[in-house]
Structures are given as C-alpha cells and as structure tokens.
Motif scaffolding. Structure first.
Motif, PDB file in Angstrom:
ATOM      1  N   SER A  76     -15.204  -1.776   5.258  1.00 37.47           N
ATOM      2  CA  SER A  76     -15.949  -2.623   4.346  1.00 37.47           C
ATOM      3  C   SER A  76     -16.046  -1.942   2.986  1.00 37.47           C
ATOM      4  O   SER A  76     -15.860  -0.720   2.879  1.00 37.47           O
ATOM      5  N   PRO A  77     -16.328  -2.704   1.910  1.00 38.18           N
ATOM      6  CA  PRO A  77     -16.474  -2.076   0.585  1.00 38.18           C
ATOM      7  C   PRO A  77     -17.519  -0.959   0.568  1.00 38.18           C
ATOM      8  O   PRO A  77     -17.331   0.053  -0.122  1.00 38.18           O
ATOM      9  N   VAL A  78     -18.600  -1.132   1.318  1.00 36.74           N
ATOM     10  CA  VAL A  78     -19.634  -0.096   1.365  1.00 36.74           C
ATOM     11  C   VAL A  78     -19.085   1.175   2.012  1.00 36.74           C
ATOM     12  O   VAL A  78     -19.315   2.298   1.528  1.00 36.74           O
ATOM     13  N   GLN A  79     -18.340   1.024   3.094  1.00 37.71           N
ATOM     14  CA  GLN A  79     -17.757   2.182   3.767  1.00 37.71           C
ATOM     15  C   GLN A  79     -16.721   2.871   2.892  1.00 37.71           C
ATOM     16  O   GLN A  79     -16.623   4.101   2.879  1.00 37.71           O
ATOM     17  N   VAL A  80     -15.938   2.074   2.150  1.00 36.80           N
ATOM     18  CA  VAL A  80     -14.927   2.646   1.266  1.00 36.80           C
ATOM     19  C   VAL A  80     -15.582   3.478   0.179  1.00 36.80           C
ATOM     20  O   VAL A  80     -15.172   4.619  -0.096  1.00 36.80           O
ATOM     21  N   GLN A  81     -16.616   2.933  -0.461  1.00 37.02           N
ATOM     22  CA  GLN A  81     -17.301   3.662  -1.525  1.00 37.02           C
ATOM     23  C   GLN A  81     -17.941   4.935  -1.001  1.00 37.02           C
ATOM     24  O   GLN A  81     -17.899   5.986  -1.663  1.00 37.02           O
ATOM     25  N   ALA A  82     -18.510   4.873   0.195  1.00 34.82           N
ATOM     26  CA  ALA A  82     -19.119   6.075   0.782  1.00 34.82           C
ATOM     27  C   ALA A  82     -18.051   7.126   1.069  1.00 34.82           C
ATOM     28  O   ALA A  82     -18.259   8.323   0.844  1.00 34.82           O
ATOM     29  N   GLY A  83     -16.900   6.689   1.566  1.00 33.87           N
ATOM     30  CA  GLY A  83     -15.815   7.626   1.847  1.00 33.87           C
ATOM     31  C   GLY A  83     -15.255   8.267   0.596  1.00 33.87           C
ATOM     32  O   GLY A  83     -14.922   9.457   0.581  1.00 33.87           O
ATOM     33  N   LEU A  84     -15.160   7.486  -0.489  1.00 36.25           N
ATOM     34  CA  LEU A  84     -14.657   8.023  -1.754  1.00 36.25           C
ATOM     35  C   LEU A  84     -15.634   9.049  -2.335  1.00 36.25           C
ATOM     36  O   LEU A  84     -15.229  10.114  -2.812  1.00 36.25           O
ATOM     37  N   LYS A  85     -16.933   8.734  -2.288  1.00 36.11           N
ATOM     38  CA  LYS A  85     -17.931   9.659  -2.821  1.00 36.11           C
ATOM     39  C   LYS A  85     -18.013  10.934  -1.990  1.00 36.11           C
ATOM     40  O   LYS A  85     -18.254  12.015  -2.517  1.00 36.11           O
ATOM     41  N   GLY A  86     -17.791  10.784  -0.678  1.00 38.16           N
ATOM     42  CA  GLY A  86     -17.869  11.950   0.197  1.00 38.16           C
ATOM     43  C   GLY A  86     -16.601  12.769   0.255  1.00 38.16           C
ATOM     44  O   GLY A  86     -16.553  13.784   0.956  1.00 38.16           O
ATOM     45  N   GLY A  87     -15.558  12.344  -0.460  1.00 37.71           N
ATOM     46  CA  GLY A  87     -14.310  13.080  -0.450  1.00 37.71           C
ATOM     47  C   GLY A  87     -13.482  12.894   0.800  1.00 37.71           C
ATOM     48  O   GLY A  87     -12.498  13.617   1.004  1.00 37.71           O
ATOM     49  N   THR A  96       0.434  12.973   3.383  1.00 35.78           N
ATOM     50  CA  THR A  96       0.742  11.666   3.962  1.00 35.78           C
ATOM     51  C   THR A  96      -0.544  11.040   4.477  1.00 35.78           C
ATOM     52  O   THR A  96      -1.400  11.733   5.027  1.00 35.78           O
ATOM     53  N   GLY A  97      -0.686   9.746   4.287  1.00 38.07           N
ATOM     54  CA  GLY A  97      -1.915   9.096   4.727  1.00 38.07           C
ATOM     55  C   GLY A  97      -1.684   7.664   5.150  1.00 38.07           C
ATOM     56  O   GLY A  97      -0.549   7.189   5.225  1.00 38.07           O
ATOM     57  N   HIS A  98      -2.780   6.985   5.417  1.00 40.65           N
ATOM     58  CA  HIS A  98      -2.695   5.583   5.798  1.00 40.65           C
ATOM     59  C   HIS A  98      -3.809   4.803   5.113  1.00 40.65           C
ATOM     60  O   HIS A  98      -4.886   5.336   4.835  1.00 40.65           O
ATOM     61  N   VAL A  99      -3.529   3.549   4.824  1.00 36.78           N
ATOM     62  CA  VAL A  99      -4.464   2.686   4.108  1.00 36.78           C
ATOM     63  C   VAL A  99      -5.586   2.263   5.062  1.00 36.78           C
ATOM     64  O   VAL A  99      -5.324   1.750   6.152  1.00 36.78           O
ATOM     65  N   VAL A 100      -6.830   2.472   4.627  1.00 38.03           N
ATOM     66  CA  VAL A 100      -7.975   2.086   5.448  1.00 38.03           C
ATOM     67  C   VAL A 100      -8.789   0.975   4.795  1.00 38.03           C
ATOM     68  O   VAL A 100      -9.696   0.423   5.416  1.00 38.03           O
ATOM     69  N   GLY A 101      -8.469   0.642   3.546  1.00 43.12           N
ATOM     70  CA  GLY A 101      -9.205  -0.422   2.878  1.00 43.12           C
ATOM     71  C   GLY A 101      -8.481  -0.898   1.624  1.00 43.12           C
ATOM     72  O   GLY A 101      -7.736  -0.149   1.002  1.00 43.12           O
ATOM     73  N   ILE A 102      -8.697  -2.167   1.286  1.00 47.11           N
ATOM     74  CA  ILE A 102      -8.130  -2.751   0.073  1.00 47.11           C
ATOM     75  C   ILE A 102      -9.256  -2.882  -0.946  1.00 47.11           C
ATOM     76  O   ILE A 102     -10.234  -3.597  -0.712  1.00 47.11           O
ATOM     77  N   ILE A 103      -9.122  -2.172  -2.052  1.00 49.51           N
ATOM     78  CA  ILE A 103     -10.139  -2.244  -3.097  1.00 49.51           C
ATOM     79  C   ILE A 103      -9.922  -3.465  -3.978  1.00 49.51           C
ATOM     80  O   ILE A 103     -10.857  -4.185  -4.324  1.00 49.51           O
ATOM     81  N   ARG A 104      -8.670  -3.727  -4.344  1.00 49.20           N
ATOM     82  CA  ARG A 104      -8.367  -4.901  -5.154  1.00 49.20           C
ATOM     83  C   ARG A 104      -6.942  -5.354  -4.873  1.00 49.20           C
ATOM     84  O   ARG A 104      -5.997  -4.564  -4.919  1.00 49.20           O
ATOM     85  N   ARG A 105      -6.795  -6.640  -4.557  1.00 49.88           N
ATOM     86  CA  ARG A 105      -5.484  -7.221  -4.302  1.00 49.88           C
ATOM     87  C   ARG A 105      -4.749  -7.467  -5.617  1.00 49.88           C
ATOM     88  O   ARG A 105      -5.360  -7.721  -6.659  1.00 49.88           O
ATOM     89  N   ASN A 106      -3.419  -7.419  -5.544  1.00 48.65           N
ATOM     90  CA  ASN A 106      -2.585  -7.685  -6.710  1.00 48.65           C
ATOM     91  C   ASN A 106      -1.569  -8.779  -6.396  1.00 48.65           C
ATOM     92  O   ASN A 106      -0.434  -8.745  -6.845  1.00 48.65           O
ATOM     93  N   TRP A 107      -1.998  -9.756  -5.613  1.00 47.20           N
ATOM     94  CA  TRP A 107      -1.090 -10.819  -5.223  1.00 47.20           C
ATOM     95  C   TRP A 107      -0.783 -11.729  -6.404  1.00 47.20           C
ATOM     96  O   TRP A 107      -1.591 -11.921  -7.308  1.00 47.20           O
ATOM     97  N   ARG A 108       0.409 -12.296  -6.377  1.00 51.36           N
ATOM     98  CA  ARG A 108       0.850 -13.264  -7.374  1.00 51.36           C
ATOM     99  C   ARG A 108       1.789 -14.239  -6.700  1.00 51.36           C
ATOM    100  O   ARG A 108       2.023 -14.166  -5.483  1.00 51.36           O
TER     101      ARG A 108
END
Length: 301
Positions: free
Chosen positions: A59-70, A189-201
């Motif tokens: 979720s966006p809340v989990q993503v922000q917490a993960g980013l702040k926590g490194g 190497t890593g894996h995507v755990v969340g989408i912050i902003r889509r760039n679809w067109r």
C-alpha cells in the motif's frame, strides 16, 4: 438508465436499466464500439495452468514507511530497448551511493512497465546478478543463467573461476577479497514491491502473429486476443474485441486499463484503427504517435 454498477442495476427496479456493453451491442453495424470499453474481466488463466499470480503490491502507506526506513528504494523503471523482461532502476542505496538496480524477469518486475515510478526491495547480495547477455523472452525467462556457479579450482589451485551470465569466466585472485567478491556477485538486484506512479499511455500495436482464426466464431462474438506494442519495451496486452479478423494485418491504437495480479499480461482495450501494416501513411502516423509528435492540422484561427 445505463450503468455497469451491479448494485445500481439491482436498485433500478422501476426504470429500464442495462449495462453499457448491452447498449452498445444494439449497434451491430459498429462492432468497434464495445471494443472501446475498458477491459475489466479478461483473464488468461486455464484450468491446467499452474500460474499463481504476481505478489501483491504494498500500500502507499507501507511504501512510504519502507522508503523512510531505508528498506526500499525508488526510481523510474527503464526497460531494455529490445527486451521487456530486463529492466533497471537508478536509485540511491541505503549506503548513500547512487547505483543501478537490476530488475530482471516477469516476477521481479511485478506488473511494472516502462516509465513507471516504482518502489524496489533489494535482494541480499547472494542473489545479485549481472545483466543477461541474451534476450529473455516469455517462457525462457526462467532459464537465465545464474551469476555464479560453485567455485572451481584453477589448474594452479590458487585462483577461482566465476561463471558469468554470458558464459564467460574470470579469475579472482582471492575469494576473501571484498572487491573481487562484489564483482563476482554482480550488480544490485531487486524486485518491485509497489507502484508509486503509473506511466501508462496509448500504444500503437498490432495483432499477435500467433493468433489464428482456425476455430469458427459467431458473428460479432467477443474474442480475447494478444496484441504486441510497437514499443518493444511493453509486454503483450490482452484485449477483448469483436473485430479480431479485421484487425489482422492492421496497425491500431490500444490503451491500458489494469493489470490484475492474476493475469500474466496487462489488460487493455481497442481505441482506434490506423490502417494497413506497411502502408506509408499508416507507418508514418505510427512513428509520429509513438514519438509524441503533434501532427494534427492547425485550426483556422
């Protein structure tokens, strides 16, 4: 009343109500109209398919917490020009250095596409790898060679040999040398755990050449087909259409609607036809659209 909301349809007992696809089905002379609706229920699962789906996004809340926590890093996903299963994100690592983080394979990309701003969890160093030297394609993605094999003694017994993704071997003077160890482990190497902003067109596309019309279909019966974007960084797109036969050999525009975790590929819908493949005017329009070059005629004012 026209609505796709099931609850509203149940409540509309005193008025005539129908779904949008039912209304558009009345205009049989325009089979492209239902195709322009967003895809909401396409699935490519089969009874004998072992596909278990992608991981859930945080979720966006989990993503922000993960980013702040490194615990997570963020950046824009850049896909290799001729291989949509090989991507990378330039991000600031927890140690403060800015470095490329590889994201390789369908599962690690986890429904992210070119240009999406994503949150990435970096794998432990033991799982780091080098970018594959050969293209990954759908079913072959699980056959990507690992970065390292079991260390083997060289003829002299003092040097070890490391097998890289391209099949070549290099020597490291000492296994306990940190610099040599980092080289052998490859890139972060890593894996995507969340989408912050889509760039679809909207994408110019064509029907998958593997599509076949051997089985007879009822007139105007909707069919789920795969289409390939002209931009090779984009994965296959599933659309549901009543004009599959007429789309063969054509260039057309599709738009992405969603990417459920149960679907291998994103879901989209038909927008408009451009013309026959190979036609000069059609291919010119495709180039202009793909490069976002405005080409509409000027207004009179």
């Amino acid at each position: 009343m026209v609505t796709n909301d099931e609850d509203n349809l149940r409540k509309a007992s005193d008025v005539a109500a129908c779904r949008m696809d039912e209304l558009l089905g009345v205009y049989s002379e325009h089979p492209e109209l239902p195709d322009m609706m967003g895809s909401v229920n396409i699935t490519d699962r089969k009874s004998d398919d072992v596909w278990t789906g992608y991981d859930e996004h945080l979720s966006p809340v989990q993503v922000q917490a993960g980013l702040k926590g490194g615990l997570l890093v963020q950046g824009t996903l850049q896909i290799a020009p001729y291989n949509y299963l090989e991507g990378s994100v330039y991000a600031t690592l927890p140690d403060g250095t800015e470095q490329r983080v590889l994201v390789v394979g369908r599962n690690d990309m986890n429904r992210a596409v070119q240009g999406d701003k994503v949150a990435v969890q970096i794998w432990p160093k033991a799982q780091w790898r080098n970018a594959p030297s050969t293209a990954l394609v759908d079913e072959d993605e699980d056959k990507v060679p690992s970065v390292t094999e079991e260390p083997k003694k060289d003829d002299g017994g003092s040097a070890k040999r490391v097998r890289r993704a391209d099949g070549s071997a290099t020597k490291a003077d000492k296994l306990d040398d940190p610099a040599a160890l980092d080289t052998k482990l490859g890139e972060p190497t890593g894996h995507v755990v969340g989408i912050i902003r889509r760039n679809w067109r909207s994408y110019c596309a064509f029907l998958d050449p593997n599509f076949t019309t051997r089985n007879a279909r009822a007139s105007n019966a909707p069919t789920t087909v795969s289409v390939l974007a002209m931009d090779r960084r984009i994965p296959k797109i599933k659309i549901r259409t009543r004009q599959a036969d007429s789309l063969a050999g054509q260039r057309f525009v599709v738009a992405l609607d969603s990417w459920p975790r149960e679907s291998r590929y994103p879901l989209g819908h038909f927008v408009r036809a451009l013309g026959s493949a190979g036609d000069k005017a059609t291919e010119t329009e495709v180039l202009l659209l793909e490069h976002d070059v405005p080409f509409q005629p000027f207004t009179q004012r």
